[in-house]
Scaffold this motif. Structure first.
Motif, PDB file in Angstrom:
ATOM      1  N   PRO A  64       0.843   8.140  12.816  1.00 43.39           N
ATOM      2  CA  PRO A  64       1.741   8.410  11.698  1.00 43.39           C
ATOM      3  C   PRO A  64       2.520   9.719  11.832  1.00 43.39           C
ATOM      4  O   PRO A  64       1.953  10.744  12.195  1.00 43.39           O
ATOM      5  N   HIS A  72      -8.571  -0.431   7.968  1.00 44.44           N
ATOM      6  CA  HIS A  72      -7.732   0.664   8.483  1.00 44.44           C
ATOM      7  C   HIS A  72      -8.262   1.972   7.914  1.00 44.44           C
ATOM      8  O   HIS A  72      -8.203   2.194   6.711  1.00 44.44           O
ATOM      9  N   GLU A  78      -3.998  11.047  10.670  1.00 46.37           N
ATOM     10  CA  GLU A  78      -2.924  11.377   9.730  1.00 46.37           C
ATOM     11  C   GLU A  78      -2.199  12.649  10.168  1.00 46.37           C
ATOM     12  O   GLU A  78      -2.801  13.580  10.682  1.00 46.37           O
ATOM     13  N   ASP A  79      -0.900  12.678   9.938  1.00 48.56           N
ATOM     14  CA  ASP A  79      -0.038  13.808  10.310  1.00 48.56           C
ATOM     15  C   ASP A  79      -0.035  14.030  11.833  1.00 48.56           C
ATOM     16  O   ASP A  79       0.074  15.165  12.310  1.00 48.56           O
ATOM     17  N   LEU A  85      -6.900  -0.300   3.335  1.00 47.41           N
ATOM     18  CA  LEU A  85      -6.951   1.102   3.759  1.00 47.41           C
ATOM     19  C   LEU A  85      -8.218   1.773   3.231  1.00 47.41           C
ATOM     20  O   LEU A  85      -8.676   1.463   2.126  1.00 47.41           O
ATOM     21  N   PHE A 131      -8.496   6.347   8.193  1.00 46.19           N
ATOM     22  CA  PHE A 131      -7.681   7.464   8.687  1.00 46.19           C
ATOM     23  C   PHE A 131      -8.319   8.808   8.381  1.00 46.19           C
ATOM     24  O   PHE A 131      -9.103   8.933   7.437  1.00 46.19           O
ATOM     25  N   THR A 160       3.491  11.430   9.215  1.00 46.45           N
ATOM     26  CA  THR A 160       3.200  11.381   7.778  1.00 46.45           C
ATOM     27  C   THR A 160       4.263  12.044   6.916  1.00 46.45           C
ATOM     28  O   THR A 160       4.554  11.595   5.814  1.00 46.45           O
ATOM     29  N   GLN A 173      -4.003   9.534   0.319  1.00 38.29           N
ATOM     30  CA  GLN A 173      -3.830  10.656   1.228  1.00 38.29           C
ATOM     31  C   GLN A 173      -3.969  12.006   0.545  1.00 38.29           C
ATOM     32  O   GLN A 173      -4.595  12.907   1.069  1.00 38.29           O
ATOM     33  N   HIS A 218       7.669   8.130   8.360  1.00 35.88           N
ATOM     34  CA  HIS A 218       8.264   8.360   7.041  1.00 35.88           C
ATOM     35  C   HIS A 218       9.681   8.891   7.228  1.00 35.88           C
ATOM     36  O   HIS A 218      10.052   9.374   8.287  1.00 35.88           O
ATOM     37  N   ASN A 268      -2.980   3.854  15.304  1.00 33.22           N
ATOM     38  CA  ASN A 268      -1.706   4.006  14.617  1.00 33.22           C
ATOM     39  C   ASN A 268      -1.324   5.490  14.579  1.00 33.22           C
ATOM     40  O   ASN A 268      -2.148   6.333  14.245  1.00 33.22           O
ATOM     41  N   SER A 313      -6.023   5.782  12.157  1.00 37.02           N
ATOM     42  CA  SER A 313      -4.816   6.625  12.128  1.00 37.02           C
ATOM     43  C   SER A 313      -5.193   8.101  12.048  1.00 37.02           C
ATOM     44  O   SER A 313      -5.882   8.508  11.105  1.00 37.02           O
ATOM     45  N   HIS A 343       4.000   4.677  12.602  1.00 28.83           N
ATOM     46  CA  HIS A 343       4.030   4.707  11.135  1.00 28.83           C
ATOM     47  C   HIS A 343       4.877   5.920  10.769  1.00 28.83           C
ATOM     48  O   HIS A 343       4.392   7.050  10.795  1.00 28.83           O
ATOM     49  N   ARG A 357       0.836  -1.199   0.000  1.00 32.04           N
ATOM     50  CA  ARG A 357       0.000   0.000   0.000  1.00 32.04           C
ATOM     51  C   ARG A 357       0.879   1.260   0.000  1.00 32.04           C
ATOM     52  O   ARG A 357       1.076   1.867  -1.035  1.00 32.04           O
ATOM     53  N   ASP A 358       1.503   1.593   1.133  1.00 30.71           N
ATOM     54  CA  ASP A 358       2.328   2.807   1.159  1.00 30.71           C
ATOM     55  C   ASP A 358       3.544   2.615   0.247  1.00 30.71           C
ATOM     56  O   ASP A 358       3.984   3.542  -0.435  1.00 30.71           O
TER      57      ASP A 358
HETATM   58  O1  KIV Z   1       1.679   8.371   6.256  1.00 33.07           O
HETATM   59  C1  KIV Z   1       0.481   8.285   6.623  1.00 33.07           C
HETATM   60  O2  KIV Z   1      -0.058   9.122   7.348  1.00 33.07           O
HETATM   61  C2  KIV Z   1      -0.284   7.156   6.108  1.00 33.07           C
HETATM   62  C3  KIV Z   1      -1.632   6.950   6.718  1.00 33.07           C
HETATM   63  C4  KIV Z   1      -2.644   6.597   5.693  1.00 33.07           C
HETATM   64  C5  KIV Z   1      -1.544   5.918   7.796  1.00 33.07           C
HETATM   65  O3  KIV Z   1       0.199   6.406   5.285  1.00 33.07           O
END
Ligand code: KIV
Ligand code: ZN
Length: 545
Positions: free
Chosen positions: A176, A104, A148-149, A80, A106, A178, A487, A211, A174, A146, A209, A13-14
């Motif tokens: 993230p 999941h 997000e951010d 997702l 978000f 992000t 996203q 990045h 979760n 989640s 999660h 997915r990601d």
């Molecule tokens: O990076 C992120 O915020 C995501 C979310 C969809 C979990 O990939």
């Protein structure tokens, strides 16, 4: 709190959201099988609302990988969904076939995302989370939410949103980072604060999660785990949006190698790591950098004289992990011209390629041809050979012959012979700025799939003048093939990777380009199903395992 860290893999997915990582459904299924064998606890198989093809790919994984017939515990198969009824319905439609499905969902909680992306205020966001987590829970027992951010969200608001998500039925929370903005101290403190201040969190799993925009994804994830997170969201080779996600192999091996520090375990069979890393790299066309921790070509190479001397005295002088632990085999001199089919078969199955008889015949033929040109064949050569023969997308067009003329005199010219999807042979000659350019022009004239070449890289699989050359390319269809980014809520242009290996780098280049074009043709639906003899072969041997 238990001492088990759940590994949630989001390569499909990601990871698949990263430029060039487009995989066909058949390739996704193969990766999913390999992830199950690796022992991931959860696999995020995709974003089903992106398109009917994405939904179908997740559904197939749920059916085939989510219901093992060998008595092993099935991994959780997750889909997702944005916080909308339509996305949640699609995710459920796809994952419900798994023995252990998860939805999941978000929604962003940072001021910048709420104001500019969602155009919602805090109250609206809170309300949507309650509604949509509740809706997901009405369909599925296992719901992950989640914010997000979260890394740039107000912690007080996060406690409130997460607390309401728990009340509405979320079982995993979760967190993230992000945009890969936080530092390890900050991210650890964020997880600690969430665990301390969110009502009902003691009955849920907290997840990370991260990045890798600042190169801190692994450090941040480990900080989150030390603060109490018991699920880590990761990808193979760290692929993912922009600079990527936390890499699975780094987290797993850090927890494993520094066990006395962390006192935590995972369910991963570490000896499968290298195999899955190569599979993902070959299918996505995203090359692993040589100095990448754990899975890079140099990760276990001891080049410098002083190191070699130390290594001979005691391996622990410079080695903190044994290469075999991650599936790297040490033997350099493997096979030669006089090696028989049996030795070849044995070595391949030791490397994790238990080929069926038909595939073995094909691979042995390639091996003999290579052994005629190259004195010694190493494990790296065998990996490249198997990847070239079997880890290819649907072979819509097959390279049947190539002849080039080049040098300082005359025009670089290539003549290409391809077998097309109808079985017919097509021959075309072209001139170019060099032999590769000429070959690509000749291929273009036959295949007629307009595209732009974005990347072209050649590397030698082993040292020596007779080494196999491996070529990786990335292309973008000029007619535009888009898919929905979960996203950014935008359509993004997809790019396609391909690789080829041969002792002749012009041949390897032509194969790589054709592989990428074939993938473009299959994924854009121009030539139907991705189930080709090559991928069917792979499927058959994976099933045998
Ligand atoms: O990076 C992120 O915020 C995501 C979310 C969809 C979990 O990939
Ligand atoms: Zn992400």
């Amino acid at each position: 709190m238990d001492n088990y860290v759940r590994i949630f893999d989001t390569t499909l997915r990601d990871g698949e959201q990263s430029p060039g990582a487009t995989m066909t459904s058949a390739e996704k299924l193969e990766v999913a099988r390999a992830l199950a064998k690796l022992g991931v606890d959860v696999m995020e198989a995709g974003f089903p609302a992106a398109s009917p093809d994405d939904l179908e790919a997740v559904r197939r994984i749920a059916v085939e990988v989510g219901n093992p017939t060998d008595g092993s515990r099935p991994p959780i198969i997750c889909g997702l969904a944005r916080a909308s009824k339509n996305d949640i319905d699609k995710a459920w439609e796809a994952v419900q076939h798994a023995a252990r499905p998860r939805i999941h969902t978000f929604l962003a909680t940072s001021e910048i995302h709420m104001k500019y992306k969602l155009k919602m205020d805090r109250e609206q966001v809170l309300d949507r989370v309650i509604q949509m987590v509740g809706y997901a829970r009405s369909l599925c027992e296992d719901v992950e939410f989640s914010p997000e951010d979260a890394g740039r969200s107000d912690p007080e608001f996060l406690y409130l949103v997460l607390g309401e998500a728990i009340k509405a039925g979320a079982t995993t929370l979760n967190i993230p980072d992000t945009v890969g903005y936080t530092t390890p101290d900050e991210f650890g403190a964020l997880i600690e604060g969430i665990i301390k201040n969110t009502p009902g969190i003691e009955n849920c799993i907290v997840s990370t999660h991260c990045h890798n925009d600042l190169g801190l994804a692994t450090a941040n994830t480990l900080a989150g785990i030390r603060a109490g997170a018991r699920q880590a969201e990761v990808t193979i080779n760290g692929i993912g949006e922009r600079a990527g996600n936390t890499s699975l192999e780094e987290i797993v091996m850090a927890l494993h190698t520094r066990r006395p520090v962390f006192n935590l375990a995972t369910g991963i069979d570490t000896t499968q790591i290298m195999h899955v890393s190569k599979l993902v790299s070959n299918y996505t066309g995203i090359v692993v950098q040589p100095n990448k921790a754990i899975v890079g070509a140099n990760a276990f190479a001891h080049e410098a004289g002083i190191h070699q001397d130390g290594m001979l005295k005691n391996q622990l002088t410079y080695e903190i992990m044994r290469p075999e632990m991650v599936g790297v085999t040490q033997s350099r001199l493997v096979l030669g011209k006089h090696s028989g089919r049996h030795a070849f078969k044995t070595r391949l199955s030791e490397l994790g390629y238990p080929l069926n008889e038909t595939d073995l015949d094909k691979a042995f033929e390639r091996f003999k041809a290579l052994a005629d040109k190259k004195k010694t064949i190493t494990d790296a050569d065998l990996d490249a050979l198997v990847a070239d023969e079997f880890y290819q997308p649907s072979e819509v067009f097959v390279l049947d012959g190539l002849q080039v003329a080049c040098g300082t005199m005359g025009m670089p010219t290539a003549t290409v012979r391809l077998r097309g999807p109808d079985g017919a042979t097509h021959i075309q000659a072209a001139i170019g700025t060099g032999p590769v350019d000429a070959a690509y022009k000749a291929i273009d004239a036959i295949v007629q799939a307009p595209s732009t070449l974005l990347e072209f890289a050649v590397h030698a699989v082993t040292e020596g003048i007779d080494a196999l050359g491996e070529v990786t390319v990335r292309i973008e269809g000029t007619n535009g093939y888009h898919s929905l980014n979960a996203q950014k809520e935008t359509e993004r242009s997809r790019t396609f990777g391909g690789h080829g290996a041969d002792t002749d780098i012009i041949v390897a280049s032509a194969k790589a380009y054709l592989a990428a074009l074939n993938k473009l043709l299959v994924v854009t639906g121009k030539y139907g199903s991705a189930e080709t003899p090559a991928t069917q072969g792979l499927t058959a041997w994976s099933r045998k395992e």
